[in-house]
Enzyme design. Structure first.
Site, PDB file in Angstrom:
ATOM      1  N   LYS A  22       1.033  -1.278   0.185  1.00 58.86           N
ATOM      2  CA  LYS A  22       0.050   0.038  -0.043  1.00 58.86           C
ATOM      3  C   LYS A  22       0.910   1.064   0.082  1.00 58.86           C
ATOM      4  O   LYS A  22       1.770   1.327   0.935  1.00 58.86           O
ATOM      5  CB  LYS A  22      -0.888  -0.023   1.338  1.00 58.86           C
ATOM      6  CG  LYS A  22      -2.192   0.713   1.138  1.00 58.86           C
ATOM      7  CD  LYS A  22      -3.063   0.335   2.342  1.00 58.86           C
ATOM      8  CE  LYS A  22      -4.391   0.883   2.269  1.00 58.86           C
ATOM      9  NZ  LYS A  22      -5.201   0.652   3.632  1.00 58.86           N
TER      10      LYS A  22
HETATM   11  O1  G3P Z   1      -9.170   1.867   4.339  1.00 60.43           O
HETATM   12  C1  G3P Z   1      -9.005   2.883   5.018  1.00 60.43           C
HETATM   13  C2  G3P Z   1      -9.855   3.281   6.178  1.00 60.43           C
HETATM   14  O2  G3P Z   1      -9.276   2.171   7.032  1.00 60.43           O
HETATM   15  C3  G3P Z   1     -10.313   4.481   6.713  1.00 60.43           C
HETATM   16  O3  G3P Z   1     -11.474   4.472   7.332  1.00 60.43           O
HETATM   17  O4  G3P Z   1     -13.057   5.220   8.739  1.00 60.43           O
HETATM   18  O5  G3P Z   1     -10.633   5.838   9.216  1.00 60.43           O
HETATM   19  O6  G3P Z   1     -11.979   6.717   7.390  1.00 60.43           O
HETATM   20  P1  G3P Z   1     -11.745   5.724   8.199  1.00 60.43           P
END
Ligand code: G3P
Length: 218
Positions: free
Chosen positions: A87
């Site tokens: 990634k």
């Molecule tokens: O895969 C990306 C993710 O982990 C971000 O999620 O909920 O932190 O915006 P969030």
């Protein structure tokens, strides 16, 4: 459509795997820290533990932000297990690293995508996946679904092989909307996947079937 779980929690990964619908896992430094996985050796071992549960792609994020550092770290991560996808953040050196990895047979997921232009650049550089963060777009009152839709359309226009991996999913409805517009993958917390199960008419209907069976077979 592929279902990934967006977590470093091994119990949740096992639960999704046991449900029989899991195609892969995405992690990031925040998710690793949330599980208390710190220090290089523990982090690398954790990636291998995840790969041993899931027969599918497992994204492992580089911490370096310069080209040489990302290449070195990405090559090391990719050597851990055949399931690892490196990634890489959407920054200038990240784009260069995506191209390097693509030319050298290392699979990649370009993360922190917030615009169609960024997704176009990542695809041009040969990313295998792009991760638009739809929840975080919604958080600032833009429309995450529109962003996914735009990227799906652009990739279809030019037959890019890069897969659209909708990330930062916050609800079952996000998953359904992504399915309607043809996202290749959703990566979600387990609770959003489990939320797809729920419908009160299913619960009521099952209760009635079982009650009628009991009446006839008491
Ligand atoms: O895969 C990306 C993710 O982990 C971000 O999620 O909920 O932190 O915006 P969030």
């Amino acid at each position: 459509m592929k279902f990934f779980v967006d977590t470093a929690n091994l119990d949740q990964i096992r639960e999704a795997h046991d449900l029989g619908v899991l195609d892969g896992v995405t992690t990031n430094p925040s998710l690793m820290a949330k599980e208390g996985i710190t220090g290089k050796d523990k982090i690398l071992k954790h990636y291998v533990d995840i790969c041993e549960i899931v027969d599918g792609d497992v994204s492992a994020e580089v911490i370096s932000t310069d080209f040489e550092g990302m290449v070195k770290e990405g090559e090391m991560l990719a050597s851990l297990h055949k399931n690892i996808v490196v990634k890489v953040p959407m920054i200038k050196d990240g784009v260069k690293a995506l191209k390097y990895f693509s030319d050298n047979g290392i699979r990649t997921n370009c993360t922190l995508i917030f615009s169609a232009g960024q997704a176009l650049l990542a695809a041009k550089a040969g990313a295998n996946y792009v991760s638009p963060f739809m929840g975080r777009i919604d958080d600032i009152s833009w429309d995450g679904v529109d962003l996914i839709d735009q990227i799906v359309e652009i990739y279809a226009n030019y037959d890019f092989e890069t897969e659209v991996l909708a990330a930062s999913i916050r609800s079952p409805l996000h998953i359904v909307k992504c399915a309607e517009i043809g996202a290749d993958v959703v990566t979600c917390p387990l609770k959003s996947i489990m939320g797809l199960l729920n419908h009160p008419l299913t619960d009521n209907g099952l209760a009635k079937f079982l009650a009628d069976y009991e009446k006839g077979n008491a």
